[in-house]
Structures are given as structure tokens and as C-alpha cells.
Scaffold this active site. Sequence first.
Site, PDB file in Angstrom:
ATOM      1  N   ASP A   1       0.873  -1.163   0.000  1.00 39.61           N
ATOM      2  CA  ASP A   1       0.000   0.000   0.000  1.00 39.61           C
ATOM      3  C   ASP A   1       0.920   1.225   0.000  1.00 39.61           C
ATOM      4  OD1 ASP A   1      -2.309   1.688   0.438  1.00 39.61           O
ATOM      5  OD2 ASP A   1      -1.702   1.784   2.544  1.00 39.61           O
TER       6      ASP A   1
ATOM      7  N   ASP B   1      -0.241   5.030   0.850  1.00 37.90           N
ATOM      8  CA  ASP B   1      -0.549   6.023   1.889  1.00 37.90           C
ATOM      9  C   ASP B   1      -0.414   5.425   3.284  1.00 37.90           C
ATOM     10  OD1 ASP B   1      -1.222   8.096   0.054  1.00 37.90           O
ATOM     11  OD2 ASP B   1      -3.143   7.114  -0.295  1.00 37.90           O
TER      12      ASP B   1
END
Length: 242
Positions: A34, A36
Amino acid sequence: MNIPSSIDLPTPPIGQNVEAAIQALLRADAVCFDVDSTVIDEEGIDVLAEHLGKGQQVSELTLAAMEGGMKFQEALAARLNLLEPSQQAIMECLEAHPLKLTSGMADLVQVLADQGKHVYLVSGGFRIMIEPVADVLGINPRNIYANTILFDDAGKYAGFDTNEPTSADMGKPKALEIIKKLGNYETMIMIGDGATDAQAKPPANAFIGFGGVAVREKVKKVADWFVTDFSDLLQVLQYNEK
């Protein structure tokens, strides 16, 4: 738990199946991150929202999506409709506030690459903001699975590409299915901080939850292994080199 004693992990390590996650990481041929609050130490859309003067409204929607209390596609559409970011505004935002890597991230990606593991960025964020991050890390832009903001001929916001797998809930497992098929990978890892990252197992063989930026209790409870510092992963990978 059969973890080699020479691997200096927190005591006790946290997770539903730490040993399996470590073994999967050691043999992984693809590692998906991922972006963020994992690769970078903030939420890209929140940075953009602050730049546009709409930080509070968007932050509330981001939190709802990350905690799993709101379907991702609903939160994405609501946030973008609120912001309506132009191409110029995004470029100005990135110039004024370059996204910062989470501590240890650059070293981790380098070690993964040195060991021949392929690194992917799988994000509900925006490709236009993630590409500069991938460039810093030496990750091929073809290894980015993220959302594409659409602009008209004048560069004004014109929606987003709903064909991207990450544009809807359960998008990350769909993206990993594509990655697995195209790369013919045997063992895949998903690393991230949010509920949408946890959804990626399967097809990921293991989900490593990351709480170094934000600890999300729902994620902590379901992660095979939950870490707050990338040094834990580095220690495992460096043990593999011995």
C-alpha cells in the site's frame, strides 16, 4: 513459534500467524505495498485536500474508508467530487509538499530488489501522485496499480477511471490477482495499514499490517504479522542472506 533466534523481533511478535508470514516473506517472489501511511508517512489525498483548503472534510472520509466503515468507492467518489482537483493544482501541491517516504522504506525496497523480489505499489490513491514516489524508489511505473484521475483538455477535473481495479471495494485482491497472473508468481505478500489491504489475502499468501504511521485496531487484529517499524522486515530479509 519456530522463528530463528538470530532474528531480533519484538517480544512477543504480534499477529495471527507470524511464523507463516515470516516464511512467506522469505520465499516471496512478489511484495505488494500500500502507499498512503505505508510507503509514505501520510495520506496523499489528505495532503492534496489541505492544499486545496478542504482538509477536514476529506480527512473524515479518508478515516471512514481506512477503518472499513464506508465502502471504498463511495469514499473515493465523495472525496474527489468535493475536491475536483485540476491537473495544475495537483502538480502545485506536489511541488509545495513532496510526499515523504516512511522511515526505512527505501532500504527495504532496495533489499527486496537485491534479493530478486519484485516490488509493486497497490494503492487506492492516485497514480499521478504515486509515480514520483515510485521514481524515487526505483520502482517501474508499470508496477503501480492505483487510481487514475481524468482531466479534460483544459486540465480540469473530469472524474476518475472506474476500470481501475483499485477504484472499488475489494479492488486490491483484484489487482493482486492480475499481478499474480501476469508475473506467474508463487508467493505474494501484501503490506499495508488499512482494511482494504487486509482484503488482499487471498490472493496474497500473507498480510503484514503496518502501524508505523497509524495503528488501526481492525487491521492489527487480522494481520498475520503486525509491525510498527520496517526494521523488523529488514532483519528477517537480512537473515535470509546469511
